[in-house]
Design a protein around this motif. Structure first.
Motif, PDB file in Angstrom:
ATOM      1  N   ARG A   1       0.827  -1.215   0.000  1.00 41.94           N
ATOM      2  CA  ARG A   1       0.000   0.000   0.000  1.00 41.94           C
ATOM      3  C   ARG A   1       0.859   1.262   0.000  1.00 41.94           C
ATOM      4  N   LEU A   2       2.032   1.173   0.622  1.00 36.85           N
ATOM      5  CA  LEU A   2       2.952   2.310   0.632  1.00 36.85           C
ATOM      6  C   LEU A   2       3.433   2.608  -0.788  1.00 36.85           C
ATOM      7  N   LEU A   3       3.837   1.585  -1.518  1.00 32.58           N
ATOM      8  CA  LEU A   3       4.298   1.765  -2.893  1.00 32.58           C
ATOM      9  C   LEU A   3       3.161   2.256  -3.785  1.00 32.58           C
ATOM     10  N   ALA A   4       1.976   1.686  -3.595  1.00 29.96           N
ATOM     11  CA  ALA A   4       0.829   2.095  -4.405  1.00 29.96           C
ATOM     12  C   ALA A   4       0.492   3.566  -4.185  1.00 29.96           C
ATOM     13  N   ALA A   5       0.626   4.045  -2.956  1.00 29.50           N
ATOM     14  CA  ALA A   5       0.332   5.447  -2.660  1.00 29.50           C
ATOM     15  C   ALA A   5       1.262   6.378  -3.434  1.00 29.50           C
ATOM     16  N   LEU A   6       2.524   5.995  -3.574  1.00 32.00           N
ATOM     17  CA  LEU A   6       3.456   6.808  -4.348  1.00 32.00           C
ATOM     18  C   LEU A   6       3.091   6.811  -5.822  1.00 32.00           C
ATOM     19  N   VAL A   7       2.845   5.622  -6.374  1.00 29.70           N
ATOM     20  CA  VAL A   7       2.515   5.528  -7.795  1.00 29.70           C
ATOM     21  C   VAL A   7       1.229   6.292  -8.100  1.00 29.70           C
ATOM     22  N   GLU A   8       0.235   6.114  -7.263  1.00 26.55           N
ATOM     23  CA  GLU A   8      -1.048   6.780  -7.491  1.00 26.55           C
ATOM     24  C   GLU A   8      -0.964   8.284  -7.266  1.00 26.55           C
ATOM     25  N   GLY A   9       0.084   8.723  -6.553  1.00 32.49           N
ATOM     26  CA  GLY A   9       0.317  10.154  -6.392  1.00 32.49           C
ATOM     27  C   GLY A   9       1.051  10.774  -7.558  1.00 32.49           C
ATOM     28  N   GLY A  10       1.390   9.956  -8.561  1.00 30.71           N
ATOM     29  CA  GLY A  10       2.068  10.467  -9.749  1.00 30.71           C
ATOM     30  C   GLY A  10       3.564  10.303  -9.727  1.00 30.71           C
TER      31      GLY A  10
END
Length: 393
Positions: free
Chosen positions: A252-261
């Motif tokens: 979820r930490l990695l996904a938050a970065l990717v989804e933040g652009g």
């Protein structure tokens, strides 16, 4: 000049910046248009760009510096010598400070305000990207100083963009007392290699955040996203994320970065957890992106994080996120960086956020000044000795 006179001159300079806002923003628009034509990166354009809000913050920072206690004459130490003399160590200005910097018009005013407040004269040499902005800012600042009775020549801007001017400053031993470079690796390397004047260096900000196994997941996500993406072009932005292999919420930490652009460049474990990530190269661990890119590695606990930081940190700012007080204390003790944080975003690596007013930069060396360099970092000291007729046997 007295403390009150210097403070009054700075307040007048802040008012002049506000009064001239239209002209300053017009000059900045010329620089931004030229920067876009030249193909400056998004991060560099962000550093260069002024708007009414940013200009207001710059003017407010001058008022904040004016309100700070004057360091000049501050007594650092007092003692009685064995022979009976009274010894006092007091702060004094360094003298003439040369600032060589790139594409950040706010540095023009931060440097000017801090040098004036600490009793130093300053010679500014900004980058060609911000030439019109710097001239407008310095002109307004100097006009404000003059209106309050200060000689505007205390704050000078090198009138040419010829690179030979930088060489002249670096060779000006006896005329310039300290050089402070603010810019990329090539600028700092040239200054350190060629200077015949003492240098206070600000190296690149390869800032790490380590998410410990005992980190709170919500806290970790909030800090990591802010540390990377709030403003990607500042030196306190996180460039490398280290994750404990035992941390339970890594996906979820990695996904938050990717989804933040953010583009995520990672090791094999990262690629397994986040299919949108790309493989990191050896160079990534030593790169200051200043962009929406982050390198991510999984490490074996605190020992693994400490080892990675020791190999790759630039000594700027490194942080740990954890609920384990023992791990936090060991991290702060063993990481040899100018700023070491616990449970906070590395974007707080800023003199204003530290309550120091504006800053001249983040010094990453070990001598004279370290971390945010503000008023005290722009002074040296001398010993004042008062005797009653003592002679030495």
């Amino acid at each position: 000049m007295s403390d009150a006179d210097k403070a009054m001159a700075l307040c007048a300079a802040a008012d002049a910046l506000r009064q001239d806002a239209k002209d300053i923003l017009a000059a900045n628009a010329r620089d931004c248009e030229a920067g876009e034509t030249r193909g400056l990166s998004t991060a560099l354009l962000d550093r260069l760009r002024l708007d009414p809000s940013r200009l207001a913050v710059i003017a407010d920072s001058v008022d904040a510096v004016a309100a700070l206690p004057d360091p000049v004459g501050q007594e650092i130490d007092r003692r009685i010598a064995p022979a009976g003399m009274v010894l006092r160590r007091v702060r004094v200005p360094i003298g003439v400070i040369g600032i060589i910097y790139e594409s950040r018009p706010n540095v023009t005013i931060d440097a000017a305000a801090l040098c004036v407040r600490s009793g130093n004269a300053v010679i500014l040499r900004g980058g060609s990207e911000a030439v019109h902005s710097n001239r407008a800012l310095r002109g307004s600042f100097a006009r404000g100083l003059a209106s309050a009775g200060m000689d505007p020549a205390a704050v000078q801007l090198v009138p040419t963009q010829d690179r030979d001017a930088v060489g002249a400053m670096l060779a000006a031993s006896g005329g310039i007392d300290l050089i402070i470079p603010r810019g990329g690796k090539s600028l700092v390397a040239r200054v350190q290699a060629d200077a015949r004047v003492p240098v206070l260096a600000h190296l690149d900000g390869i800032c790490h955040t380590f998410v410990h196994a005992e980190a709170d997941p919500d806290t970790a996500r909030a800090i990591v996203v802010n540390a990377k993406l709030r403003r990607t072009g500042i030196c306190g932005a996180m460039e490398t994320l280290l994750i404990d292999r035992d941390y339970p919420d890594a996906a979820r930490l990695l996904a938050a970065l990717v989804e933040g652009g953010c583009e995520v460049r990672g090791d094999d474990m990262v690629l397994e957890l986040e299919p949108r990530a790309v493989s990191a190269s050896d160079e990534d661990w030593d790169t200051e992106y200043l962009d929406a890119i982050v390198s991510v590695a999984f490490v074996g606990g605190l020992d693994g994080a400490l080892a990675h930081i020791a190999r790759h940190s630039s000594g700027h700012t490194d942080a740990i996120i954890t609920r384990d007080a023992t791990a936090a204390a060991r991290f702060q003790a063993e990481v040899d960086s100018a700023i070491v944080m616990v449970n906070a975003s590395s974007q707080f690596a800023d003199g204003g956020e530290f309550g120091l007013g504006a800053e001249i930069g983040i010094a990453t060396g070990r001598l004279h000044a370290r971390g945010p360099v503000a008023l005290e970092g722009l002074t040296t000291y001398k010993w004042l000795v008062e005797g009653t007729g003592q002679i030495r046997a």
